[in-house]
Design an enzyme around this catalytic site. Sequence first.
Site, PDB file in Angstrom:
ATOM      1  N   CYS A  16       0.837  -1.200   0.000  1.00 22.59           N
ATOM      2  CA  CYS A  16       0.000   0.000   0.000  1.00 22.59           C
ATOM      3  C   CYS A  16       0.872   1.251   0.000  1.00 22.59           C
ATOM      4  CB  CYS A  16      -0.927   0.002   1.220  1.00 22.59           C
ATOM      5  SG  CYS A  16      -0.037   0.097   2.794  1.00 22.59           S
ATOM      6  N   GLY A  76      -7.331  -1.195   8.125  1.00 14.97           N
ATOM      7  CA  GLY A  76      -7.867  -1.928   6.978  1.00 14.97           C
ATOM      8  C   GLY A  76      -9.154  -1.350   6.426  1.00 14.97           C
ATOM      9  N   ASP A  90     -15.366   0.114   1.839  1.00 15.24           N
ATOM     10  CA  ASP A  90     -14.749   1.066   2.768  1.00 15.24           C
ATOM     11  C   ASP A  90     -15.708   1.323   3.923  1.00 15.24           C
ATOM     12  OD1 ASP A  90     -13.408   3.107   4.066  1.00 15.24           O
ATOM     13  OD2 ASP A  90     -12.904   4.198   2.230  1.00 15.24           O
ATOM     14  N   ARG A 132     -14.802   3.034   6.760  1.00 18.08           N
ATOM     15  CA  ARG A 132     -14.313   4.111   7.617  1.00 18.08           C
ATOM     16  C   ARG A 132     -15.391   5.166   7.856  1.00 18.08           C
ATOM     17  NH1 ARG A 132      -8.858   5.514   4.477  1.00 18.08           N
ATOM     18  NH2 ARG A 132     -10.306   5.113   2.755  1.00 18.08           N
TER      19      ARG A 132
END
Length: 386
Positions: free
Chosen positions: A257, A285, A318, A320
């Site tokens: 990454c 993650g 995602d 988040r």
Amino acid sequence: MTVKKAINEIKNARFCLIIDDEEEIESGLLVTSAHYFTPEKVKIMIDKGNVNLVLHPEKVSQLGIPVKNSLFNIKKEIASVSYLQKDKTSKDVNIANGILAISNEIDPFDFELSGNINIHICRQMGVLRKSSKFEAAVDLVKLANLSCAAVVKKISLKKLEVKHKAIKDYAKSNNYTIVKLRDLINYKLERESYITLIDQGVIKTQFGKFKMFAFKDKVNNKIHIALVKGEIKPEKDILVRVHSECLTGDVFHSLRCDCGNQLSLALNHVAENGSGIVLYMRQEGRGIGLLNKLKAYKLQDKGLDTVEANQKLGFQADLREYGVGAQILRYLGVKKISLLTNNPKKIIGLKGFGLTIHKRVALYTDSNSHNRKYLKTKKKKLGHML
């Protein structure tokens, strides 16, 4: 105030309409409390043969409602349940009784899958965790001091039989109070906080000296870090990086990454600027956690990309959230931001919490043979500006 009026409407068994902002003219979320639900309201709220019920996670835990899997709370998937009655009744009565049973915890009642009540689970902190209409629906019900269950229906002007020029016209014709998501967020921010400052000190790095603040998330007890340089004033435009934890990249310098390089670049930008903030958020993650991230690595080694691997494990691409980060920034006195990011969703996420994004500052790093596919996937599937 519109929010107080909306709370009063919910408290008095009426409806209100949640919209994102002033520009949203074609859609909204119609909300009423499950506490006072009736067969007559089923006719208003039914959508494709089902009624959508949004519950607080504590409510789901108390009731033991069956869900698809243990990741249900994170994924916000839908489970369908039926309220089982001994006597045969109309569908509207059955649905209404089912929702009342769930809302008011009436015993005895049973649930089975594949019914007419779609259940969604909101985040514990509501709109302060995620800027979403579903979260807002349960927040309004909670603020009205009713059971933490809201019945909702997505309203789209394109699908209505009676056409309206704007969602406000639709609300006015039905005498529904409109409440903007941002107004509800600001209302809650003035009255609630889900973070607490644990301690602070000074850290010396290769990029210079920073003040280090440790904040505790009251919901999950995670500790988030703010590295602050220079003077932070509300009237100033503050250079900010909201960085999600990446143990493999930030600490072990993984080549899979670009996270570690982005963190270093952000710290360097802030140091050269003479002031700014780097938030280090515990969202390993993209929100799935370290162990699941390692499982995703194994799937990537078999040919899946980073998005496909997360989805194969049962997660969204995602997970988040930016509500806690926004609260930390507000605590530190930040109102206007120059945001260090390549992710447009991060801009949208922070904007929803009353922060003004003055501009975006790109964080470009060099690619390598190990992360090239990863970066291409972030650009193509996650919309990153690379």
